[in-house]
Design a protein around this motif. Structure first.
Motif, PDB file in Angstrom:
ATOM      1  N   GLN A 136       0.830  -1.207   0.000  1.00 50.49           N
ATOM      2  CA  GLN A 136       0.000   0.000   0.000  1.00 50.49           C
ATOM      3  C   GLN A 136       0.860   1.250   0.000  1.00 50.49           C
ATOM      4  OE1 GLN A 136      -3.262   0.378   2.880  1.00 50.49           O
ATOM      5  NE2 GLN A 136      -3.175  -1.838   3.162  1.00 50.49           N
ATOM      6  N   ALA A 137       1.846   1.255   0.873  1.00 52.65           N
ATOM      7  CA  ALA A 137       2.706   2.429   0.986  1.00 52.65           C
ATOM      8  C   ALA A 137       3.471   2.679  -0.311  1.00 52.65           C
ATOM      9  CB  ALA A 137       3.671   2.265   2.152  1.00 52.65           C
ATOM     10  N   ALA A 138       4.068   1.634  -0.879  1.00 53.75           N
ATOM     11  CA  ALA A 138       4.851   1.795  -2.095  1.00 53.75           C
ATOM     12  C   ALA A 138       4.001   2.315  -3.239  1.00 53.75           C
ATOM     13  CB  ALA A 138       5.511   0.463  -2.472  1.00 53.75           C
ATOM     14  N   VAL A 139       2.782   1.788  -3.368  1.00 58.12           N
ATOM     15  CA  VAL A 139       1.878   2.224  -4.438  1.00 58.12           C
ATOM     16  C   VAL A 139       1.500   3.688  -4.255  1.00 58.12           C
ATOM     17  CG1 VAL A 139      -0.457   1.946  -5.360  1.00 58.12           C
ATOM     18  CG2 VAL A 139       0.984  -0.069  -4.974  1.00 58.12           C
ATOM     19  N   TRP A 140       1.224   4.087  -3.008  1.00 58.14           N
ATOM     20  CA  TRP A 140       0.832   5.478  -2.784  1.00 58.14           C
ATOM     21  C   TRP A 140       1.977   6.442  -3.072  1.00 58.14           C
ATOM     22  CZ3 TRP A 140       2.059   9.772   0.067  1.00 58.14           C
ATOM     23  CH2 TRP A 140       1.139  10.823  -0.039  1.00 58.14           C
ATOM     24  N   PHE A 141       3.196   6.088  -2.637  1.00 60.81           N
ATOM     25  CA  PHE A 141       4.338   6.952  -2.929  1.00 60.81           C
ATOM     26  C   PHE A 141       4.518   7.110  -4.436  1.00 60.81           C
ATOM     27  CE2 PHE A 141       6.105   5.229   1.269  1.00 60.81           C
ATOM     28  CZ  PHE A 141       5.671   6.329   1.989  1.00 60.81           C
ATOM     29  N   ARG A 142       4.309   6.033  -5.187  1.00 59.66           N
ATOM     30  CA  ARG A 142       4.441   6.117  -6.648  1.00 59.66           C
ATOM     31  C   ARG A 142       3.341   7.002  -7.237  1.00 59.66           C
ATOM     32  NH1 ARG A 142       6.595   3.422 -11.235  1.00 59.66           N
ATOM     33  NH2 ARG A 142       5.835   4.657 -12.987  1.00 59.66           N
ATOM     34  N   GLU A 143       2.116   6.890  -6.724  1.00 57.42           N
ATOM     35  CA  GLU A 143       1.030   7.734  -7.225  1.00 57.42           C
ATOM     36  C   GLU A 143       1.299   9.212  -6.928  1.00 57.42           C
ATOM     37  OE1 GLU A 143      -2.367   6.084  -5.297  1.00 57.42           O
ATOM     38  OE2 GLU A 143      -2.621   4.486  -6.791  1.00 57.42           O
ATOM     39  N   LEU A 144       1.839   9.503  -5.747  1.00 57.38           N
ATOM     40  CA  LEU A 144       2.180  10.880  -5.420  1.00 57.38           C
ATOM     41  C   LEU A 144       3.259  11.395  -6.354  1.00 57.38           C
ATOM     42  CD1 LEU A 144       1.911  13.329  -3.523  1.00 57.38           C
ATOM     43  CD2 LEU A 144       3.648  12.276  -2.057  1.00 57.38           C
ATOM     44  N   ARG A 145       4.234  10.574  -6.632  1.00 58.88           N
ATOM     45  CA  ARG A 145       5.272  10.962  -7.583  1.00 58.88           C
ATOM     46  C   ARG A 145       4.659  11.338  -8.928  1.00 58.88           C
ATOM     47  NH1 ARG A 145       6.232   9.335 -12.864  1.00 58.88           N
ATOM     48  NH2 ARG A 145       8.320  10.058 -13.415  1.00 58.88           N
ATOM     49  N   ALA A 205      -1.704   7.495   7.403  1.00 58.61           N
ATOM     50  CA  ALA A 205      -2.599   8.597   7.059  1.00 58.61           C
ATOM     51  C   ALA A 205      -1.906   9.941   7.254  1.00 58.61           C
ATOM     52  CB  ALA A 205      -3.866   8.525   7.901  1.00 58.61           C
ATOM     53  N   PHE A 206      -1.140  10.069   8.335  1.00 60.08           N
ATOM     54  CA  PHE A 206      -0.413  11.315   8.543  1.00 60.08           C
ATOM     55  C   PHE A 206       0.644  11.518   7.466  1.00 60.08           C
ATOM     56  CE2 PHE A 206       3.446  13.312  10.358  1.00 60.08           C
ATOM     57  CZ  PHE A 206       2.973  14.622  10.357  1.00 60.08           C
ATOM     58  N   THR A 207       1.367  10.475   7.132  1.00 54.76           N
ATOM     59  CA  THR A 207       2.392  10.573   6.097  1.00 54.76           C
ATOM     60  C   THR A 207       1.776  10.964   4.768  1.00 54.76           C
ATOM     61  OG1 THR A 207       3.842   9.028   7.239  1.00 54.76           O
ATOM     62  CG2 THR A 207       4.159   9.244   4.874  1.00 54.76           C
ATOM     63  N   LYS A 208       0.609  10.421   4.462  1.00 53.19           N
ATOM     64  CA  LYS A 208      -0.080  10.824   3.237  1.00 53.19           C
ATOM     65  C   LYS A 208      -0.495  12.292   3.300  1.00 53.19           C
ATOM     66  CE  LYS A 208      -3.125   7.414   3.083  1.00 53.19           C
ATOM     67  NZ  LYS A 208      -4.227   6.559   2.536  1.00 53.19           N
ATOM     68  N   ALA A 209      -0.923  12.754   4.465  1.00 54.82           N
ATOM     69  CA  ALA A 209      -1.327  14.152   4.611  1.00 54.82           C
ATOM     70  C   ALA A 209      -0.156  15.085   4.341  1.00 54.82           C
ATOM     71  CB  ALA A 209      -1.896  14.392   6.009  1.00 54.82           C
ATOM     72  N   VAL A 210       1.026  14.701   4.799  1.00 61.03           N
ATOM     73  CA  VAL A 210       2.220  15.503   4.531  1.00 61.03           C
ATOM     74  C   VAL A 210       2.483  15.566   3.026  1.00 61.03           C
ATOM     75  CG1 VAL A 210       4.719  15.644   4.856  1.00 61.03           C
ATOM     76  CG2 VAL A 210       3.241  15.052   6.784  1.00 61.03           C
ATOM     77  N   GLY A 211       2.397  14.423   2.366  1.00 57.60           N
ATOM     78  CA  GLY A 211       2.602  14.408   0.923  1.00 57.60           C
ATOM     79  C   GLY A 211       1.554  15.212   0.177  1.00 57.60           C
ATOM     80  N   GLU A 212       0.300  15.112   0.601  1.00 57.24           N
ATOM     81  CA  GLU A 212      -0.791  15.835  -0.057  1.00 57.24           C
ATOM     82  C   GLU A 212      -0.666  17.344   0.140  1.00 57.24           C
ATOM     83  OE1 GLU A 212      -2.907  14.689  -2.061  1.00 57.24           O
ATOM     84  OE2 GLU A 212      -3.130  12.536  -1.651  1.00 57.24           O
TER      85      GLU A 212
END
Length: 286
Positions: free
Chosen positions: A9-18, A211-218
């Motif tokens: 999940q984490a790897a996929v989300w980091f790639r989508e943010l990229r 969720a917090f890490t995603k919020a930072v990226g968003e």
């Protein structure tokens, strides 16, 4: 199996943010000043020298807005070197001296701008796993050579809002950590105007920490894009460019001497070009 799914999940989300950041930066290039062709990212796959995994290095050079910007994604695994094991053991990572296996994924971004009035910026978010522990880390910080108080306030305001929804004390804690971490001891000064920085985040609730890490990226694009757009057409001269190049020298010194990510990437055999993409295209020392 649960942790394996969470790592995925984490790897996929980091790639989508990229992917979203790359698209947004190319869109800004299309709106940039001048009549030259807008810059575009050149992407290539990277491989870890020993062990497994790799990533995607994306770099744009010589654009209308960005002089050099890199947006890297990676997902790597293998065994830590003895010095890396010892460093993690000193940080309190349980069991790492007996079992050197690791997995890590994240996104790392550094942008150096054409216009000296537009701030350089850094952002990364990541997840790290060993057999005895997992944690998240990351943050974002602004690095103007010519500071505008309103730009600093906007950037910090977006990060404060991202933190507030996840921990009442997160912004104050992680801002203070950034002020300490992004300090250049041999120069006796900060690298820039700060932001937030956190590491070893494991509250025991993986979903909450993710969720917090995603919020930072968003929060990154709303924090940075308006500043770049506002400053990219501002007039500048030789004195401003000189100030930018000198400040880039400070940035390069920090990244080569102190940055954890640089040290870890080189120590674990990741592609050196990807690890060192944070360095500016030109810099000056006086």
């Amino acid at each position: 199996m649960e942790m394996q799914d969470q790592r995925q999940q984490a790897a996929v989300w980091f790639r989508e943010l990229r992917d979203r950041i790359v698209a947004a930066f190319e869109g800004l290039e299309d709106r940039g000043p001048g009549t030259s062709s807008p810059g575009r990212f050149e992407a290539r796959e990277t491989r870890r020298g020993e062990g497994g995994g790799g990533g995607l290095m994306s770099v744009m050079r010589g654009g209308r807005v960005f002089e050099k910007v890199g947006v890297n994604w990676s997902a790597v695994h293998g065994e830590l070197s003895l010095p890396a094991q010892q460093a993690m053991a000193a940080r309190g990572v349980p069991g790492i001296e007996d079992d050197p296996r690791f997995w890590a994924s994240g996104i790392s971004l550094v942008a150096h701008m054409q216009n000296p009035h537009a701030p350089a910026v850094h952002m990364n978010t990541r997840m790290f796993w060993t057999p005895g522990a997992w944690w998240f880390g990351g943050g974002a910080d602004l690095n103007p050579c010519l500071e505008y108080a309103e730009d600093t306030a906007h950037f910090h305001g977006r990060l404060r809002a991202a933190c507030a929804a996840h921990g009442a004390d997160y912004y104050d804690r992680f801002k203070a950590w950034a002020d300490e971490y992004f300090f250049v001891p041999h120069r006796g000064r900060a690298r820039g105007v700060g932001g937030i920085f956190y590491d070893d985040l494991n509250s025991g609730d993986w979903q909450a920490d993710f969720a917090f890490t995603k919020a930072v990226g968003e929060a990154f694009l709303p924090a940075f894009l308006p500043l770049a757009e506002k400053r990219m057409g501002q007039s500048w001269g030789e004195a401003e460019k000189d100030a930018q190049l000198i400040h880039r020298g400070l940035y390069a010194e920090y990244n080569l001497v102190y940055d954890r990510g640089t040290k870890f990437g080189l120590a674990t055999g990741h592609d050196p070009e990807a690890v060192l993409m944070s360095l500016p295209p030109l810099a000056k020392w006086v």
